[in-house]
Design a protein around this motif. Structure first.
Motif, mmCIF file in Angstrom:
data_model
loop_
_atom_site.group_PDB
_atom_site.id
_atom_site.type_symbol
_atom_site.label_atom_id
_atom_site.label_comp_id
_atom_site.label_asym_id
_atom_site.label_seq_id
_atom_site.Cartn_x
_atom_site.Cartn_y
_atom_site.Cartn_z
ATOM 1 N N SER A 180 0.813 -1.224 -0.106
ATOM 2 C CA SER A 180 0.078 0.000 0.023
ATOM 3 C C SER A 180 0.979 1.303 -0.160
ATOM 4 C CB SER A 180 -0.934 0.190 1.386
ATOM 5 O OG SER A 180 -1.736 -0.924 1.178
ATOM 6 N N TRP A 183 1.550 3.660 -3.362
ATOM 7 C CA TRP A 183 0.618 4.704 -4.327
ATOM 8 C C TRP A 183 0.675 5.985 -4.073
ATOM 9 C CZ3 TRP A 183 0.383 1.606 -7.861
ATOM 10 C CH2 TRP A 183 0.093 0.247 -8.003
ATOM 11 N N ARG A 192 -5.325 6.640 -9.572
ATOM 12 C CA ARG A 192 -5.354 6.079 -8.383
ATOM 13 C C ARG A 192 -6.114 4.727 -8.024
ATOM 14 N NH1 ARG A 192 -5.273 10.183 -3.906
ATOM 15 N NH2 ARG A 192 -3.278 10.389 -4.285
ATOM 16 N N SER A 196 -4.631 1.147 -8.170
ATOM 17 C CA SER A 196 -4.553 0.154 -6.872
ATOM 18 C C SER A 196 -5.395 -1.131 -7.028
ATOM 19 C CB SER A 196 -5.121 1.063 -5.736
ATOM 20 O OG SER A 196 -6.263 1.536 -5.927
ATOM 21 N N ILE A 408 -10.269 2.120 -0.728
ATOM 22 C CA ILE A 408 -9.371 3.134 -1.266
ATOM 23 C C ILE A 408 -9.124 4.334 -0.785
ATOM 24 C CG2 ILE A 408 -10.204 3.917 -3.474
ATOM 25 C CD1 ILE A 408 -7.911 3.799 -4.867
#
Length: 489
Positions: A180, A183, A192, A196, A408
């Motif tokens: 993680s 990103w 984004r 992801s 997210i």
């Protein structure tokens, strides 16, 4: 749907003008976008996809192999079965077979969760400051080596196998959290979600490969090959990982100047500089963060029942044979992979074309993922077996849309602490995954309506998480996540 989107648009109408970099970039667009699919940033997403895939094929290997490893699942004898030539081997198949009780099997399968609970949050914290490359790479390497040792550990005794599973859980928690951390530096705000979800979809693909391919490997050449093949692939992949993966795009030797400039200019409004301090008091008071955590708990309560209990459900409710059961248990994984990837693309398309605001996209995908998964689940007891199976597959598939919604969301509200907050959400999920099977077991052992009660409760909890997020979810960068609003650790 129009009224829903209108209500979502107006959810935060009383708040200040959004300062989220994703929305600001959509308004300004001061730089030219670089080709997505021939870029280093998308190559990074694919590398992370591969890392997740490998780790989760290894974690899932035992759940497939244990069917072939156990001689008589109903026996309570916990010792290995011995035969001539190879301890535990039987002449008809030539591979070790053990007498492990159902209780022992359950403990073996869940042992990695306890390891993950310990390592996930600390790993997310350190990866946010130090970067994820080394943490993810070394955890994958050690996990792969341990996977190669599982057949030997099983032969030496249960204690050795338990230790390996717990350590693999520790490493899996480290790996998942570390990924993680890429990103905030690698993903331009308008890409984004897609980047992801490409990375995280490796989890479902890894489980799919383990379920589908594991059965063939158990049949020939035998269950030890599952651990040797997936462990060996992981060791080789680590060499590629350390050669091609970098924490910061500015340091990557293969990235073009135009792509480097595009990523850097898209991040100009974003507070993502690493820091050792964590504003715990401010975090605890933030309802936007609690919206994410509560939704994680509620969604995974439903999903853990669908995934861990699906084979048992198919067997007990519909009396399907082993081959059909295995295929139908694997099918939701591949459909979920497609849904997750497509959902990320659609979410970023809606943002880049200024069709919807960021807060609307996050709440819309959360609604779609949680409402329809609850709807399909609660209808299962009232339809025939074929329709019920379709509904269960649709419930698992639709739920993955939440990866473009609340899951997210830490990258929106606190890019600086994204890896820590995502790790925190994962820990809440794991706790939910430990509790829900216990409750499920209680219900199905009560009476004939047990599965119906499981479906009702799981759907209700899932809907509760959805409503909580629709009310309290936000996308503005929180004050405590900005550079000059930090309290000491």
């Amino acid at each position: 749907m129009t009224s829903l989107m209108g209500s979502l648009e107006g959810a935060n109408s009383g708040k200040r003008e959004s300062t989220n970099p994703q929305e600001e970039e959509g308004k300004k667009q001061p730089h030219q976008q670089v080709n997505r699919f021939c870029s280093v940033r998308y190559a990074m997403a694919i590398m992370i996809h591969g890392c997740n895939l490998i780790i989760f094929t290894q974690i899932s290997s035992l759940s497939i192999a244990i069917i072939a490893m156990v001689n008589h699942t109903g026996q309570s004898n916990q010792s290995n079965v011995s035969s001539e030539g190879y301890p535990g081997a039987t002449p008809d198949i030539g591979v070790p077979v053990y007498d492990w009780s159902p209780e022992i099997q359950g403990l073996l399968l869940s042992a990695f969760i306890y390891g993950s609970l310990i390592s996930t949050v600390p790993s997310g914290y350190f990866a946010g400051v130090l970067g994820g490359k080394k943490i993810a790479g070394f955890s994958m390497l050690i996990c792969s080596i341990l996977n190669l040792l599982i057949p030997l550990a099983a032969d030496y005794g249960l204690g050795y196998l338990f230790v390996i599973r717990i350590v693999q859980g520790l490493l899996q928690g480290m790996n998942y959290s570390a990924l993680s951390a890429f990103w905030p530096k690698w993903a331009p705000p308008l890409e984004r979600t897609q980047l992801s979800t490409i990375g995280i979809s490796g989890v479902t693909m890894g489980n799919f490969i383990a379920v589908l391919g594991g059965g063939f490997l158990c049949d020939s050449p035998g269950w030890p090959s599952i651990f040797y093949i997936f462990g060996g692939i992981g060791c080789v992949y680590c060499i590629i990982w350390f050669s091609l993966v970098y924490d910061d795009p500015m340091n990557h030797p293969l990235i073009s100047d135009s792509e480097k400039e595009y990523i850097a200019s898209s991040m100009t409004e974003q507070d993502n500089a690493p820091t050792w301090s964590l504003p715990f008091k401010a975090m605890i008071k933030t309802m936007a963060l609690w919206a994410i955590l509560v939704s994680n708990i509620c969604r995974f309560w439903l999903i853990s029942n669908l995934t861990t209990s699906l084979p048992t459900l198919l067997d007990s409710m519909f009396d399907l044979d082993f081959e059909k059961n295995g295929f139908l248990s694997a099918l939701p994984l591949i459909t979920s992979w497609g849904s997750m990837t497509l959902g990320g693309y659609i979410a970023d398309f809606l943002l880049s074309k200024k069709i919807l605001r960021l807060i609307t996209v996050r709440k819309l995908f959360t609604f779609l993922g949680m409402f329809f998964s609850s709807l399909f689940t609660v209808l299962v007891p009232y339809v025939d077996s074929t329709t019920a199976i379709v509904f269960l597959i649709l419930a698992s598939t639709m739920s993955t849309l939440c990866f473009s919604g609340f899951m997210i969301n830490p990258l929106d509200i606190a890019p600086r602490y994204a890896s820590f907050l995502m790790a925190l959400g994962t820990t809440f999920m794991l706790i939910s995954g430990l509790v829900s099977p216990v409750i499920t077991g209680y219900f199905i052992n009560q009476d004939a309506t047990g599965w119906k009660n499981v479906f009702f409760l799981s759907s209700a909890i899932n809907l509760l998480g959805m409503v909580f997020y629709l009310i309290f979810g936000q996308t503005d960068v929180q004050d405590w996540a900005r550079e000059h609003k930090i309290t000491r650790f």
